[in-house]
Design a protein around this motif. Sequence first.
Motif, short mmCIF file in Angstrom:
data_model
loop_
_atom_site.label_atom_id
_atom_site.label_comp_id
_atom_site.label_asym_id
_atom_site.label_seq_id
_atom_site.Cartn_x
_atom_site.Cartn_y
_atom_site.Cartn_z
N ASP A 1 0.90 -1.34 0.10
CA ASP A 1 -0.03 0.06 0.11
C ASP A 1 0.83 1.28 -0.04
OD1 ASP A 1 -2.49 1.47 0.27
OD2 ASP A 1 -1.85 2.07 2.26
N ILE A 2 1.91 1.23 0.68
CA ILE A 2 2.85 2.32 0.74
C ILE A 2 3.54 2.61 -0.57
CG2 ILE A 2 5.04 3.21 1.62
CD1 ILE A 2 4.27 1.91 4.50
N ILE A 3 3.95 1.42 -1.01
CA ILE A 3 4.59 1.71 -2.44
C ILE A 3 3.60 2.06 -3.43
CG2 ILE A 3 5.85 0.29 -4.25
CD1 ILE A 3 6.85 -1.42 -2.14
N GLU A 4 2.29 1.62 -3.41
CA GLU A 4 1.41 2.12 -4.34
C GLU A 4 1.19 3.57 -4.37
OE1 GLU A 4 -1.67 -0.73 -3.92
OE2 GLU A 4 -1.02 -2.05 -5.21
N ARG A 5 1.20 3.93 -3.11
CA ARG A 5 0.84 5.60 -2.97
C ARG A 5 1.91 6.45 -3.07
NH1 ARG A 5 -4.33 6.60 -1.86
NH2 ARG A 5 -3.71 8.73 -1.29
N LYS A 6 3.12 5.80 -2.98
CA LYS A 6 4.43 6.54 -3.13
C LYS A 6 5.41 6.27 -4.06
CE LYS A 6 3.97 8.20 1.75
NZ LYS A 6 4.73 8.64 2.90
N PRO A 7 4.98 5.95 -5.31
CA PRO A 7 5.97 5.08 -6.09
C PRO A 7 7.02 5.92 -6.50
CG PRO A 7 4.11 6.01 -7.45
CD PRO A 7 3.62 6.25 -5.89
N LYS A 8 6.88 7.32 -6.48
CA LYS A 8 8.15 8.24 -6.75
C LYS A 8 9.02 8.40 -5.80
CE LYS A 8 5.91 10.51 -10.60
NZ LYS A 8 5.21 11.86 -11.10
N GLN A 9 8.39 8.48 -4.43
CA GLN A 9 9.53 8.57 -3.21
C GLN A 9 10.18 7.30 -2.95
OE1 GLN A 9 9.12 11.80 -1.62
NE2 GLN A 9 8.20 11.97 -3.58
N HIS A 10 9.30 6.33 -3.41
CA HIS A 10 10.06 4.80 -3.23
C HIS A 10 11.29 4.64 -3.98
CE1 HIS A 10 10.09 0.82 -1.84
NE2 HIS A 10 10.14 0.42 -3.01
N ARG A 11 11.66 5.51 -5.02
CA ARG A 11 12.79 5.69 -5.82
C ARG A 11 13.95 5.59 -5.03
NH1 ARG A 11 10.92 9.60 -10.64
NH2 ARG A 11 9.29 8.14 -11.85
N THR A 12 14.22 6.37 -3.92
CA THR A 12 15.10 6.54 -2.91
C THR A 12 15.72 5.16 -2.65
OG1 THR A 12 13.98 6.84 -1.04
CG2 THR A 12 14.57 8.65 -2.33
N GLY A 13 14.60 4.44 -2.32
CA GLY A 13 14.98 2.81 -1.61
C GLY A 13 14.79 2.78 0.01
N TYR A 14 14.84 4.06 0.49
CA TYR A 14 14.57 4.16 1.98
C TYR A 14 13.50 5.00 2.65
CZ TYR A 14 17.45 8.39 1.49
OH TYR A 14 17.82 9.78 1.16
N VAL A 15 13.01 6.29 1.93
CA VAL A 15 11.98 7.02 2.56
C VAL A 15 10.60 6.36 2.70
CG1 VAL A 15 13.43 9.13 1.89
CG2 VAL A 15 11.22 8.36 0.49
N THR A 16 10.53 5.42 2.15
CA THR A 16 8.87 4.72 2.27
C THR A 16 8.89 3.53 3.26
OG1 THR A 16 9.73 3.15 0.41
CG2 THR A 16 8.37 5.14 -0.02
N LYS A 17 10.24 3.49 3.90
CA LYS A 17 10.18 2.50 5.17
C LYS A 17 9.26 3.07 6.43
CE LYS A 17 14.70 0.49 4.40
NZ LYS A 17 16.05 0.15 4.96
N PRO A 18 8.40 2.16 6.94
CA PRO A 18 7.38 2.59 7.92
C PRO A 18 7.94 3.39 9.08
CG PRO A 18 7.09 0.36 7.33
CD PRO A 18 8.24 0.66 6.53
N ALA A 19 9.50 3.33 9.27
CA ALA A 19 10.13 4.20 10.35
C ALA A 19 9.84 5.41 10.05
CB ALA A 19 11.25 3.48 10.67
N ILE A 20 10.16 5.75 8.62
CA ILE A 20 10.16 7.31 8.53
C ILE A 20 9.20 7.86 7.33
CG2 ILE A 20 12.39 7.36 9.14
CD1 ILE A 20 13.29 7.31 6.23
N GLU A 21 8.41 7.03 6.85
CA GLU A 21 7.51 7.30 5.62
C GLU A 21 6.73 8.20 5.78
OE1 GLU A 21 4.20 6.79 4.68
OE2 GLU A 21 3.65 5.45 6.44
#
Length: 575
Positions: free
Chosen positions: A72-92
Amino acid sequence: MNENDIYSIEGQYDSIVVGTGISGGWAAKELCENGLKTLVLERGRMVKHIEDYPTAFKDPWDFPNGNVPTRDIIERKPKQHRTGYVTKPAIEHFFVDDVKHPYNEKRRFDWIRGYHVGGRSITWGRQSYRLSDIDFEANKKEGIGVDWPVRYNDIEPWYDKVEKFIGISGENLGLKQLPDQKLLKPMNLNCVEEELKSKMAQNFDDGRLLTIGRVAHITEGTKPGMGRAVCQYRDRCARGCPYGAYFSSNSSTLPTAEATGNMTLRPNSIVHEVLYDEITKKAIGVKVIDAETKKKYIYKAKVIFLCASAMATASILLQSKSKRFPNGLGNDSGELGHNIMDHHFHVGAKAKADGFEDKINKGRRANGLYIPRFRNLGGKTDMKEFKRGYGYQGGASRSSISEMVAELKYGPELKEAILKPGEWNVNLLAFGETLPNHDNKMYLDYKRLDDWGLPTITFDAALGENELAMRKDMQNQAVKMLESAGFKDVEGYDIKPKKALGLGIHEMGTARMGKDPKTSVLNKHNQIHDCTNVYVTDGAFMTSSGCQNPSLTYMAFTARAANHAATQLKTNNTP
């Protein structure tokens, strides 16, 4: 926007600051300390120091998915996910939802943002280096872009002021390309990094050096703000630091501004236009949409600081159209939105280090090594293949072997394995300068509107031939340094995706400073040339990028500009 929209006029202030990140916090602090009644507007939600850091004390096992991004996070944040780390639940939760906050790409650009009080000052990497006169003079000497309207001596006292306030640890080296700073005691290099430092000194005679990073962490004493104390070596910085050990707006500049009694902070306030008065030839205020209610307001002030980030500030100025400025406020030159720069990286080398099996790390140092620029500084350092230069960040570490071998994660071997440290690995990651280029730009799309009826941004930018040539040397030299140290399995890499910019998260240049209004947007004091009560002090003002992390430079220029504005107001009642 519909011209018939009704805006409620809310009040008059001495100054308005748009944005609460690295630059906005400093603008608020300096203006308020100078006695100006200051309205600080943030488009995102409120984040209070300590109490709004929900994951600060969580361990990996406290997250349902082991701190792995959910579908769900990746689907809503596909461009933010390009970093490889800012979509982790600890900081997303500190980064935007791409569905709610869309942008467009003619050429790929990774725009990584956080909309909340404090902005990216909560999640920044904290590496803090000064630009030098080599950087301020390069454009003029090489005939690239436009000349900076300032030199190092103009900014040096403001670097001093900022560093004394925020607290930066590190080691001074006496280098012309990396000026000495006001530093707290440095963090320590580990044994493998010390070995690499020693072998570099033995094997290279071109001035390259290895040092510990200069990082905005308190390592001794305390600093102003909300009880800021020394670094606890937790390395969970991007979650928000409850100790205030690293610098952020939330723990430092905003509380200092608030303590004056002169600051009014209004979150959920989307600034989209600066109002220009054709008679006075000054800005008189800003238009705001409440992010939650979508009600519209006008706030007025004598001086306005735009600190919303390079792209957001350019968007506000492009939307600020009038009879005098039909193409956007301050856009007489046509350079507004152009000359996008970022630091290009994801290139370097990695290796394994043998012979240190009896050594382990203590704590989690929130910092790494730094190798300052050693290219194109004169003599044998000059390169024919490319202009400017690069530096390296990175470090050596030793992980548990149970984290590297899947079979050891379960079963009777686990208890023994978790007590055994793993292999020593070392990584050198280069960060290179990007040249200003008019063709690297962003512009507004009025057909694709966001949830508040505002135009979205389209990016059209990419690395140039100079950067691509530089990347070859960035990789080759990393390999040579690791091989010269006797490390094993040395492997170079270059994984930059499709010449894209943005992942450095150091976006700059969309409203550059310059001497000539025909080729630049801002003057030497960060004022719009023909609307001098509007200042721009985020990354938009940068005329060239250097290869150093830029946030310290934003802070120094912001402090300088805010004191200039305050002095002008007190003397002339107008900038």
